[in-house]
Scaffold this active site. Sequence first.
Site, PDB file in Angstrom:
ATOM      1  N   HIS A 167      32.102  41.952  42.838  1.00  0.00           N
ATOM      2  CA  HIS A 167      31.629  40.736  43.112  1.00  0.00           C
ATOM      3  C   HIS A 167      32.135  39.445  42.421  1.00  0.00           C
ATOM      4  O   HIS A 167      32.402  38.497  43.171  1.00  0.00           O
ATOM      5  CB  HIS A 167      30.117  40.621  42.753  1.00  0.00           C
ATOM      6  CG  HIS A 167      29.216  39.589  43.074  1.00  0.00           C
ATOM      7  ND1 HIS A 167      28.400  39.374  44.153  1.00  0.00           N
ATOM      8  CD2 HIS A 167      29.211  38.244  42.343  1.00  0.00           C
ATOM      9  CE1 HIS A 167      27.754  38.169  44.167  1.00  0.00           C
ATOM     10  NE2 HIS A 167      28.228  37.438  43.035  1.00  0.00           N
ATOM     11  N   GLU A 168      32.350  39.426  41.282  1.00  0.00           N
ATOM     12  CA  GLU A 168      33.056  38.399  40.299  1.00  0.00           C
ATOM     13  C   GLU A 168      34.346  38.280  40.563  1.00  0.00           C
ATOM     14  O   GLU A 168      34.726  37.028  40.853  1.00  0.00           O
ATOM     15  CB  GLU A 168      32.848  38.710  39.014  1.00  0.00           C
ATOM     16  CG  GLU A 168      31.342  38.691  38.481  1.00  0.00           C
ATOM     17  CD  GLU A 168      30.583  37.629  38.808  1.00  0.00           C
ATOM     18  OE1 GLU A 168      30.771  36.492  38.887  1.00  0.00           O
ATOM     19  OE2 GLU A 168      29.439  37.882  39.005  1.00  0.00           O
ATOM     20  N   HIS A 201      34.639  36.049  43.927  1.00  0.00           N
ATOM     21  CA  HIS A 201      34.678  34.674  43.345  1.00  0.00           C
ATOM     22  C   HIS A 201      36.119  34.237  43.104  1.00  0.00           C
ATOM     23  O   HIS A 201      36.540  33.181  43.594  1.00  0.00           O
ATOM     24  CB  HIS A 201      33.629  34.264  42.515  1.00  0.00           C
ATOM     25  CG  HIS A 201      32.294  34.399  42.947  1.00  0.00           C
ATOM     26  ND1 HIS A 201      31.656  34.028  44.100  1.00  0.00           N
ATOM     27  CD2 HIS A 201      31.080  34.925  42.245  1.00  0.00           C
ATOM     28  CE1 HIS A 201      30.302  34.446  44.212  1.00  0.00           C
ATOM     29  NE2 HIS A 201      30.177  34.920  43.049  1.00  0.00           N
TER      30      HIS A 201
END
Length: 227
Positions: free
Chosen positions: A141-142, A145
């Site tokens: 997920h990170e 980004h």
Amino acid sequence: AATVSVYFHVISKDSTAAGGNIPDSMIADQIDVLNDDYASAGLSFVLAGTDRTVNSQWFNQVGPDSSLQTTMKRQLRKGGKADLNVYTVGFTSGSGEGLLGYSTFPSDYSGNPTDDGCVILFSSLPGGSTNRFNEGKTLTHEAGHWVGLYHTFQGGCSGSGDSVSDTPAESSPASGCPTGRDTCSSSGVDPIHNYMDYSDDSCMTEFTPGQATRMAGQLRTYRGISI
Ligand code: ARG
Ligand code: ZN
Ligand code: CA
């Protein structure tokens, strides 16, 4: 296709695994998770180095936007705009208390290269001790980004949302793994299985083709990476 070099910076409060000094095997397993999850987008990851620092203040308090996180990154960061720096910490107090992770975006790089990278909870790595969030999807997920993706619930039900057309709009983050969740009448059922939602790790299974297209554009524009 393209390969991203990954530098792991392990921050711990003492020398034990429970204190954050996670073993190399967990880092290797995390890289494997990234490679599985990004394969469909044509991106792969290779571990380029691991360093270890015992610093209980950093372990506890390097929250988003804190001056401490800038201090930590200034000392440890390696490589350039195309390289992924990952810091594993404890998030026990301050602005990061209780967080799973946070990240910079590609477009942040020109203004503030020092801060570039992902900071994640050490026990979110595969086999870690954080219930429901210990299959390594926090870094997936990170890193999402870091390659330029927004949350699937960005902007709620109206407007451009996450700027990706094949992720149905969502009014708020999903949690757990809800069946048939549909929070925006204007589009399809909520993308709860998407890595950029907030569901449990075991519920997260995909990036869409539209997200792959967006990451390719963001990586080319801001990080000089051509997939
Ligand atoms: N809340 C964090 C963020 O917005 C990470 C969420 C990770 N979710 C997970 N299932 N591991 O960046
Ligand atoms: Zn996020
Ligand atoms: Ca969308």
